[in-house]
Motif scaffolding. Structure first.
Motif, PDB file in Angstrom:
ATOM      1  N   ARG A  76       0.837  -1.207   0.000  1.00 55.19           N
ATOM      2  CA  ARG A  76       0.000   0.000   0.000  1.00 55.19           C
ATOM      3  C   ARG A  76       0.870   1.255   0.000  1.00 55.19           C
ATOM      4  O   ARG A  76       0.574   2.231  -0.702  1.00 55.19           O
ATOM      5  N   THR A 105       1.059   4.048  -2.996  1.00 48.81           N
ATOM      6  CA  THR A 105       0.866   5.473  -2.710  1.00 48.81           C
ATOM      7  C   THR A 105       2.046   6.288  -3.215  1.00 48.81           C
ATOM      8  O   THR A 105       1.874   7.367  -3.801  1.00 48.81           O
ATOM      9  N   GLY A 118      -4.129   8.914  -2.901  1.00 46.09           N
ATOM     10  CA  GLY A 118      -3.456   7.678  -3.301  1.00 46.09           C
ATOM     11  C   GLY A 118      -3.495   6.630  -2.208  1.00 46.09           C
ATOM     12  O   GLY A 118      -3.698   5.440  -2.470  1.00 46.09           O
ATOM     13  N   TRP A 119      -3.301   7.069  -0.950  1.00 46.91           N
ATOM     14  CA  TRP A 119      -3.361   6.142   0.192  1.00 46.91           C
ATOM     15  C   TRP A 119      -4.760   5.532   0.318  1.00 46.91           C
ATOM     16  O   TRP A 119      -4.913   4.323   0.538  1.00 46.91           O
TER      17      TRP A 119
END
Length: 381
Positions: free
Chosen positions: A4, A8, A104-105
């Motif tokens: 993740r 990101t 994005g996260w």
């Protein structure tokens, strides 16, 4: 770095590259712009600024301009405008980059949510609990295909494990009948007054072999039952089980000249009393059988059940293999054990969501620690 975080970083990096390219393009296009005159007069009227292009004036009366008026060339105006555009674009890019990282996260978390479900399910799985499935809902994309493939694999594994356990249980049951018949025939032959001494010695050896086979089959039955997991549960006082098994092993300990040292407290477990008795009994019998004359066995039940015995030195590298079926140390093969004792202990502990670990005892012997989940119920004092 987690996936993740990497995703990101990729999203933010791509956005920054695109943003920098856009700012550069704007700056390059602005570089071709020229003011409409060779110079301008910049004045201020209170808080309001005004500009006067010089090409509209034949002459510039300086006296008519405010005291803070500045006359700038076209080049100076161009540089000032480009500088203002550049730093304002940089500030906007930084703010947008922060938003891009946050978005994005969030997006990466939503995209990777099915993978987290797969990982969580995989962590819950073990040989005795293959009933967990992902059953992912969503569009038929790659992640849905991966989850369905994982579920299909679990179905095949569960079927294979169940078939194997049924075979062991059925084979063990089928083998007990001929062994019982053999034992009866041997005992009848030994009871014959006309039996010779050689026949009696042979009969005693056959009875001993028969007994070993029966213990082996009983061990396999217990192992198969515990591997299938617990179908029913009830509250069991583990300290009472320990006391009962110590009493059951008293004759064997006396024969081997081994003494018990017991220290327990009230300890309530939610589980199968028969399997728990098998767990404790196997631990105690192993501690006695693999001991030395005049040795001792220490049983302590506090935060966990700890059984410590004296005896031959156990190499640390050999300890993990003792939990495998039919694995024994070379100097233990002359004992009456079947090599299933610690395998049964580990299987029963796992069936109760517990764990087992062992280590060599300083000076010889083994220390086995069994951690079983204790219930929150307490007996009234």
């Amino acid at each position: 770095m987690k996936l993740r975080t990497r995703l990101t970083a990729w999203y933010a990096g791509v956005f920054l590259i695109a943003g920098i390219a856009l700012v550069g393009l704007n700056y390059w296009l602005l570089a071709d712009w020229f003011p409409p005159a060779d110079g301008v007069a910049v004045a201020s009227q209170g808080a309001v600024a005004r500009t006067v292009p010089m090409d509209r004036l034949q002459t510039l009366d300086v006296a008519t301009l405010p005291m803070d008026a500045v006359v700038m060339t076209a080049t100076a105006v161009k540089i000032d405008v480009m500088s203002t555009v550049l730093w304002q674009s940089a500030i906007a890019l930084v703010v947008a980059a922060v938003l891009a990282v946050w978005l994005g996260w969030v997006v990466a978390g939503r995209v990777l949510a099915p993978l987290h479900e797969i990982t969580t399910t995989a962590h819950r799985l073990e040989a005795t609990r293959l009933d967990q499935r992902i059953e992912l809902d969503g569009p038929p994309d790659e992640l849905k295909e991966l989850a369905d493939t994982f579920d299909g694999m679990l179905d095949r594994l569960a079927s294979s494990f169940d078939s194997q356990k049924r075979f062991v249980a059925n084979a063990s049951h089928e083998l007990r009948t001929p062994l019982a018949v053999q034992r009866t025939l041997i005992e009848v032959a030994l009871a014959d007054p006309k039996a010779t001494d050689e026949t009696r010695r042979l009969g005693a050896h056959l009875l001993d072999t028969n007994e070993r086979s029966e213990k082996l089959i009983d061990g396999l039955l217990v192992l198969a039952r515990s591997d299938r997991g617990l179908t029913t549960r009830e509250l069991v006082w583990l300290d009472e089980v320990v006391e009962d098994e110590v009493e059951s092993c008293a004759a064997l300990a006396s024969e081997k000249k081994v003494t018990f040292a017991v220290r327990t407290r009230r300890y309530l477990v939610d589980g199968d009393p028969v399997l728990l008795a098998q767990l404790v009994g196997n631990l105690l019998r192993n501690a006695v059988l693999y001991n030395e004359p005049g040795g001792s066995v220490s049983i302590m039940l506090d935060q966990e059940l700890t059984v410590t015995n004296t005896g031959p030195t156990v190499p640390a590298q050999a300890v993990p293999g003792l939990f495998e079926p039919f694995r024994r140390l070379r100097d233990r093969t002359g004992t009456a054990g079947s090599g299933l004792g610690l395998s049964i202990v580990q299987s029963v502990a796992k069936a109760h969501q517990g764990s087992v670990k062992a280590r060599p005892n300083g000076g010889g012997g083994l220390v086995v620690q069994v951690n079983l989940p204790e219930t929150g119920v307490r007996q009234a004092s």
